[in-house]
Design a protein around this motif. Structure first.
Motif, short mmCIF file in Angstrom:
data_model
loop_
_atom_site.label_atom_id
_atom_site.label_comp_id
_atom_site.label_asym_id
_atom_site.label_seq_id
_atom_site.Cartn_x
_atom_site.Cartn_y
_atom_site.Cartn_z
N PHE A 100 0.86 -1.21 -0.30
CA PHE A 100 0.12 -0.03 -0.05
C PHE A 100 1.04 1.35 0.07
N ALA A 101 0.63 2.27 -0.63
CA ALA A 101 1.17 3.51 -0.54
C ALA A 101 1.05 4.00 0.80
N PRO A 102 2.00 4.60 1.39
CA PRO A 102 2.25 5.36 2.67
C PRO A 102 1.24 6.51 2.82
N ILE A 103 0.80 6.74 3.85
CA ILE A 103 -0.10 7.81 4.17
C ILE A 103 0.42 9.12 4.89
N ASN A 104 0.03 10.02 4.26
CA ASN A 104 0.50 11.39 5.25
C ASN A 104 -0.64 11.91 6.01
N SER A 105 -0.25 11.32 7.27
CA SER A 105 -1.47 11.82 8.22
C SER A 105 -0.46 12.70 9.44
N LEU A 106 -1.61 13.62 9.98
CA LEU A 106 -1.47 14.25 11.04
C LEU A 106 -1.68 13.46 12.09
N ILE A 107 -0.62 13.35 12.78
CA ILE A 107 -0.66 12.31 14.16
C ILE A 107 -0.82 13.16 15.73
N ILE A 108 -1.71 12.81 16.15
CA ILE A 108 -1.92 13.35 17.49
C ILE A 108 -1.63 12.53 18.52
N GLY A 109 -0.90 12.88 19.48
CA GLY A 109 -0.71 11.61 20.55
C GLY A 109 -1.39 12.30 21.74
N VAL A 110 -2.02 11.59 22.52
CA VAL A 110 -2.69 12.08 23.86
C VAL A 110 -1.87 11.57 24.99
N ASP A 111 -1.22 12.47 25.80
CA ASP A 111 -0.06 12.37 26.63
C ASP A 111 -0.90 12.50 27.99
N ILE A 112 -0.81 11.32 28.69
CA ILE A 112 -1.40 11.28 30.10
C ILE A 112 -0.24 10.96 31.18
N GLU A 113 0.09 11.84 32.15
CA GLU A 113 1.16 11.66 33.11
C GLU A 113 0.99 10.20 33.90
N ARG A 114 2.09 9.61 34.13
CA ARG A 114 2.12 8.24 34.37
C ARG A 114 1.09 7.92 35.61
N GLU A 115 1.41 8.77 36.68
CA GLU A 115 0.49 8.46 37.92
C GLU A 115 -0.84 8.99 37.72
N TRP A 139 2.04 15.88 20.46
CA TRP A 139 1.44 15.55 21.84
C TRP A 139 0.42 16.60 22.52
N LEU A 140 -0.67 16.33 22.88
CA LEU A 140 -1.62 17.02 23.50
C LEU A 140 -1.88 16.40 24.86
N ASP A 141 -1.86 17.36 26.05
CA ASP A 141 -2.13 16.79 27.31
C ASP A 141 -3.63 16.05 27.22
N ALA A 142 -3.78 14.97 28.01
CA ALA A 142 -4.95 14.19 28.14
C ALA A 142 -6.02 15.13 28.81
#
Length: 306
Positions: A181-196, A285-288
């Motif tokens: 398949f062709a690679p896909i140009n994606s906007l990737i958003i990560g939801v970052d949540i602090e470990r505790e 990365w965005l804060d959860a």
């Protein structure tokens, strides 16, 4: 402004990916493709955390794909996911919409973004017999010897670890270096949540799902004819709840061991996502705990739609 074909929302378990993806899909008038290796199975709802009510926003159902597409007891894999994703992706694009891929199975996400050429790996009976007496710890150490691991996050039972080694051995000799398949140009958003905060949310959510009938769900699956061995194969909730339902461990042992396993799973997910960044993916990365409206505005800004 860069032209994206897809929005990808990823993050560890309990980070709030699905409500965020649904709210964003509502705002952008689009549809969601799930990237979760366990939510494909019908009847496995509480244990996989489907939370289907999250797909209704302000009274409007948000269309979703690749959830409840095969029966419990089957063995769905990344090869099948690639093909099912491609079909769903095309359907949504034909409507003139920007699809949202949302999930925590890093291998599934990376396989479609890169367009990897994956093969339907057959069973290797000889290899399985040779590895059958090994412990999960021994098999995990063996997996670390492979240069390009195709899966590390879902290896939490002996059967899954043996399958992972089987795949690595096959790819050492068989995998071509062309993309299907062709690679896909994606906007990737990560939801970052602090470990505790993540640990606290995981524990709270586990108690809530047990109260909602997660043990009964596993008993129903067993009563429907699915073997304990097949359920244990799926790992995490299904591994420990099946051991409890079949009298092999106590409720307290099940709860404490499962809680630890989910925490470890979330850690492995984050390791995979950090690895994606080292492999050239740009993850925003965005804060959860950022307000939902602010999260949506951030994404629209990155899309050039603010």
């Amino acid at each position: 402004m860069e032209k994206y074909e897809l929005i990808t929302i990823l993050g560890p378990t309990a980070s709030g990916k699905t409500p965020f993806a649904a709210a964003l899909a509502y705002d952008l008038d689009t549809e969601i493709i799930s990237a979760d290796s366990r939510q494909v199975y019908r009847g496995m709802d509480l244990g996989t955390g489907k939370d289907l009510e999250d797909y209704t926003v302000n009274g409007k159902p948000i269309p979703y794909h690749l959830i409840d597409i095969c029966d419990a007891g089957e063995k769905y894999n990344v090869f099948e996911f690639q093909h099912d994703f491609a079909e769903a992706f095309s359907q949504i694009k034909e409507k003139g919409k920007l699809p949202i891929l949302c999930g925590g199975t890093g291998m599934y996400i990376e396989s479609v973004l890169k367009g990897y050429k994956l093969l339907a790996v057959p069973e290797n009976t000889e290899l399985r017999e040779r590895l059958s007496g090994h412990s999960l710890e021994q098999l995990t150490e063996m997996l670390k010897q492979y240069k390009d691991l195709h899966n590390t996050t879902d290896v939490d039972t002996v059967k899954r670890a043996i399958r992972a080694i089987e795949i690595e051995e096959y790819y050492l000799n068989q995998a071509p270096d062309v993309n299907e398949f062709a690679p896909i140009n994606s906007l990737i958003i990560g939801v970052d949540i602090e470990r505790e905060a993540r640990r606290e949310k995981i524990s709270r959510r586990l108690k809530s799902r047990l109260d909602a009938g997660m043990v009964d769900e596993v008993k129903r699956l067993l009563d429907s004819g699915i073997s304990a061995e097949d359920l244990i194969y799926y790992g995490l909730e299904y591994k420990y709840l099946t051991l409890y339902a079949t009298g092999q461990i106590s409720f307290d042992e099940m709860f404490s061991q499962l809680e630890i396993a989910i925490h470890q799973f979330a850690k492995r997910q984050m390791t995979w996502f950090r690895g994606m960044e080292r492999r050239g993916f740009s993850i925003h990365w965005l804060d959860a705990f950022m307000p939902m409206e602010e999260k949506i505005e951030r994404v629209k800004g990155l899309l050039g739609r603010d």
